[in-house]
Design a protein around this motif. Sequence first.
Motif, PDB file in Angstrom:
ATOM      1  N   PRO A 254       0.692  -1.171   0.097  1.00  0.00           N
ATOM      2  CA  PRO A 254      -0.009   0.116  -0.057  1.00  0.00           C
ATOM      3  C   PRO A 254       0.590   1.298  -0.065  1.00  0.00           C
ATOM      4  O   PRO A 254       0.296   2.369  -0.257  1.00  0.00           O
ATOM      5  CB  PRO A 254      -0.755  -0.349   1.207  1.00  0.00           C
ATOM      6  N   VAL A 255       2.140   1.103   0.361  1.00  0.00           N
ATOM      7  CA  VAL A 255       2.994   2.460   0.503  1.00  0.00           C
ATOM      8  C   VAL A 255       3.037   3.169  -0.803  1.00  0.00           C
ATOM      9  O   VAL A 255       2.728   4.336  -0.836  1.00  0.00           O
ATOM     10  CB  VAL A 255       4.231   2.119   1.143  1.00  0.00           C
ATOM     11  N   PHE A 256       3.296   2.679  -2.069  1.00  0.00           N
ATOM     12  CA  PHE A 256       3.587   3.256  -3.059  1.00  0.00           C
ATOM     13  C   PHE A 256       2.475   3.738  -3.703  1.00  0.00           C
ATOM     14  O   PHE A 256       2.341   4.978  -4.214  1.00  0.00           O
ATOM     15  CB  PHE A 256       4.410   2.371  -4.021  1.00  0.00           C
ATOM     16  N   PRO A 257       1.235   3.181  -3.663  1.00  0.00           N
ATOM     17  CA  PRO A 257      -0.047   3.704  -4.105  1.00  0.00           C
ATOM     18  C   PRO A 257      -0.383   4.942  -3.221  1.00  0.00           C
ATOM     19  O   PRO A 257      -0.966   5.989  -3.720  1.00  0.00           O
ATOM     20  CB  PRO A 257      -1.208   2.517  -3.983  1.00  0.00           C
ATOM     21  N   LEU A 258       0.004   4.840  -1.767  1.00  0.00           N
ATOM     22  CA  LEU A 258      -0.304   6.186  -0.898  1.00  0.00           C
ATOM     23  C   LEU A 258       0.647   7.364  -1.402  1.00  0.00           C
ATOM     24  O   LEU A 258       0.132   8.346  -1.395  1.00  0.00           O
ATOM     25  CB  LEU A 258      -0.063   5.812   0.221  1.00  0.00           C
TER      26      LEU A 258
END
Length: 398
Positions: A254-258
Amino acid sequence: MNALEWRAVFALGALYALRMLGMFMVLPVFALYAGHLPVPAQPWQIGLAIGIYGLTQALLQIPMGMASDRFGRKPVIVAGMLVFAAGSWVAGATDEIGWIIAGRALQGAGAVSAAVAALLADVTRDAVRTMAMAILGAGMGLAFVLALVLGPLVAGWIGVDGIFRLTAVLALMSLPVLLLGVPTPPPQPPQRGSLRAVLADRQLLRLDVGIFLLHACMTAVFTVVPLAIVQTMDMPSAAHWKLYLPVLVLSLVPVFPLIRYAEGASRLKAVFVGMVALLAGALALAALGHGVAAVLVAALLLYFIAFNFLEGALPSMISRLAPVAQKGAALGVYSSAQFLGAFAGGVLGGLGLQYGGIGGALAAAVLLPIIWLAVAAGMGPVNASRPPAARADNGIRI
């Protein structure tokens, strides 16, 4: 990111990984090694040998960052890596704890983190810089996990003194990666980085406080989390990587979409504050439920999601807000705060464990992101989408 930006990220990531892999491999085996020297080290000497690296790092990040503003990023990084390699060799060429401590101090004197972060900021656009910093931070996290696995194995083959010498070799191997793999930003007139200007900037200081608290939180947590894993999951320390590795990898999903979401429409501050709140929630969950395996794993996953985002966002925000002539100085203050935070967090975690057990130490750690929320709430907007230059690679030499 374009091709030059990817090239810079991977090359600087490789430099970081080669440097930190050897450093981290020592951690799980050094205490036993020091206790079996011809003159066994005292516990305080073992602690000093481990901690003095962070102290010299903290003291020298600011002058090294300022030097990179004046003399250029690559020359300062090369000099720092040579000092780091020399310290590694000193520590590996002796069986006396005093000289090992001196070698560790010399390792820390090769304080290049600020200059490396400034170089990455120089060769990436604002719109992708948080992503680039997050990838760099994630690579360091993976290097840490890999080192925990390899440390006992490599020590069994070549000894802990051999790990120190291997670290020196890896540091020297990183120099061609830096010189040939990282694009060279356009030359700037020599500047004296103004430390006074950096310290007078409240927006920058809020971010410095943030990295101090983030790394204080990290060391406080990992002072006690290994104990919680042993007690709750009956997993020996040699097998902890089997938990850390999948949790770390899953946290990146989820970090990179965030990051992409935060970079659009000036949402960076809102997502940033939300991640600080998630950090507090993850630690509160761990403090309350560390005795239940599923709760402990869930808390670690949430912790790594927040940590990975914040570890990437903070240096990106620093590099955007710092004046061009003081970027290295600003990142030097940032890096010093980071290492001082790691030292402070270790003290907090140890005291919390001594007087309150695992739950008490984790509860003490919760206070850190709560303080951070109060600091971050007053932060001004960070421009996440300034108009890029006509070409991202304009003026960058290959």
